[in-house]
Enzyme design. Structure first.
Site, PDB file in Angstrom:
ATOM      1  CG  LEU A 195      -2.003  -1.065   1.297  1.00 39.66           C
ATOM      2  CD1 LEU A 195      -2.737  -0.996   2.625  1.00 39.66           C
ATOM      3  CD2 LEU A 195      -2.998  -0.901   0.144  1.00 39.66           C
ATOM      4  N   GLY A 196       1.992   1.182   0.647  1.00 41.24           N
ATOM      5  CA  GLY A 196       2.827   2.364   0.751  1.00 41.24           C
ATOM      6  C   GLY A 196       4.173   2.040   1.367  1.00 41.24           C
ATOM      7  CE  LYS A 197      11.105   1.472   0.401  1.00 41.65           C
ATOM      8  NZ  LYS A 197      11.957   1.057  -0.745  1.00 41.65           N
ATOM      9  N   GLY A 198       7.454   4.122   3.585  1.00 42.83           N
ATOM     10  CA  GLY A 198       7.919   5.336   4.246  1.00 42.83           C
ATOM     11  C   GLY A 198       9.319   5.154   4.797  1.00 42.83           C
ATOM     12  N   GLY A 199       9.757   6.142   5.578  1.00 40.86           N
ATOM     13  CA  GLY A 199      11.101   6.087   6.141  1.00 40.86           C
ATOM     14  C   GLY A 199      11.285   5.003   7.182  1.00 40.86           C
ATOM     15  N   GLY A 247       9.401   1.956   7.188  1.00 39.54           N
ATOM     16  CA  GLY A 247       9.007   0.611   6.785  1.00 39.54           C
ATOM     17  C   GLY A 247       8.019   0.621   5.631  1.00 39.54           C
ATOM     18  CB  VAL A 291       1.839  -0.049   4.934  1.00 36.63           C
ATOM     19  CG1 VAL A 291       0.447  -0.518   5.372  1.00 36.63           C
ATOM     20  CG2 VAL A 291       2.500   0.759   6.049  1.00 36.63           C
ATOM     21  CG  ASP A 301       5.594  12.610  10.091  1.00 36.39           C
ATOM     22  OD1 ASP A 301       5.657  13.760   9.625  1.00 36.39           O
ATOM     23  OD2 ASP A 301       5.847  11.593   9.423  1.00 36.39           O
TER      24      ASP A 301
END
Length: 366
Positions: free
Chosen positions: A113-117, A119, A121, A240
């Protein structure tokens, strides 16, 4: 020449023969002393040499035995420690394998679904009832730790979500529920509920033409401010809050706000300030750039202003530096109350910025 050699040989022989004489004389003197002494004393005197010799031998033998025993004990101890470490590692590996098998048996992971700093998801579902879930996988080096009241070492995100779920579950602005978590050593897996249909606020805005009308933005922001106040009451600093970390449930007549991603959050100490900024750097409060530190309350108010600014302005990306040098300005087409609300949240001086409770009473929200 022959005579000199013979003379040297005679002197050498006499010198060699003289050495046992002294030894013999000392023995004779000692023997006479023993013979002239009483019987008991003679026994003691005659045994002195033997005893001293025996004692020396015994000391050497005991020393050797002790050194040998100590060395053997050290080797045994090292072997036991090595075996213990191996057993502990084996138990940990078995435990991790069991947890991984448990996770895989309970949940099915699907597309990312997504990627961030911190990890990635993934979408997924719970096998027993097909409940939609979001699976967050965080590398070990990105996991922030916290020791709870019971002395357990947990991920800060797990600790905060457990604290919040006790009292805020089901309310507007409440975080999505944490269903399970699995500490697999090299990574931490968090399993959250996944409201369907829903999308983050950024996607929601982009799907509605790049910005929202004031009335709809007001509904979303009011829920967001209420959620931030609840966090503050629990001494929790999200750090955040942004469009991507606000989930909008879209199957209701009124959009429902849910906060997500507490991976950078902190439990706040009274009066505490922070010197290391964690969050979206382009949204950092001006006091961090000017003073090198920031506090939870004023920073969260600043983030409320940033979220509202990006919600109301057509495809605009907010940057603190641009707003401070006035290359980025508040649209004068907005209502005066809305402009006043934005200006209050985005005050440069944190001491002049209103509190969360004060902005919740602002006329624009009421």
């Amino acid at each position: 020449m022959v005579r000199r050699d013979r003379r040297a040989l005679i002197e050498s022989t006499e010198l060699l023969e003289s050495e046992p004489v002294y030894t013999l004389r000392s023995r004779v003197v000692k023997r006479k002393a023993i013979e002239g002494a009483p019987e008991a004393q003679r026994r003691r005197l005659s045994s002195t040499d033997k005893e001293s010799c025996n004692r020396s031998v015994e000391k050497v033998a005991v020393g050797k035995r002790k050194a040998s025993t100590d060395g053997k004990q050290n080797r045994v101890k090292k072997r036991r420690l090595a075996v213990k470490d191996t057993k502990q590692k084996t138990r940990q590996e078995v435990s991790i394998d069991v947890l991984r098998a448990e996770f895989e048996a309970k949940y099915e992971q699907q597309d990312q679904l997504g990627k961030g700093g911190c990890g990635r998801v993934f979408a997924g579902y719970r096998r027993e009832d097909n409940l939609p879930v979001a699976i967050k996988r965080i590398p070990e080096d990105k996991v922030l730790k916290h020791v709870d009241d019971a002395g357990r070492q947990l991920s800060i995100e797990v600790a905060i979500m457990l604290r919040l779920q006790e009292e805020t579950s089901g309310s507007a602005g409440a975080p999505v529920l944490l269903l399970d978590w699995y500490d697999l050593g090299q990574e931490l897996i968090l399993v959250h509920e996944r409201p369907v249909p829903s999308e983050d606020l950024l996607s929601y805005i982009q799907g509605n033409g790049g910005f929202l009308p004031e009335d709809e933005a007001k509904i979303i922001l009011k829920q967001l401010v209420d959620a931030a106040i609840k966090l503050q009451d629990h001494r929790i600093f999200h750090r955040d809050i942004k469009l991507e970390n606000i989930l909008i449930e879209t199957d209701l007549e009124v959009p429902r706000v849910r906060l997500i991603d507490f991976g950078l959050s902190r439990f706040v100490k009274k009066g505490g300030s922070y010197r290391h900024f964690c969050g979206t750097s382009s949204h950092c409060p001006p006091e961090w750039k000017g003073r090198g530190k920031y506090k939870a309350g004023p920073t969260t108010v600043w983030q409320m202003g940033v979220v509202l600014f990006e919600t109301l302005h057509d495809f605009v990306i907010f940057k603190t530096t641009n707003f401070m040098d006035e290359t980025l300005t508040i649209c004068d087409m907005l209502s005066e109350e809305c402009q006043d609300f934005l200006q209050a949240c985005l005050m440069e001086d944190p001491d002049q910025r209103p509190t969360l409770k004060q902005i919740s009473l602002h006329p624009w929200l009421n």
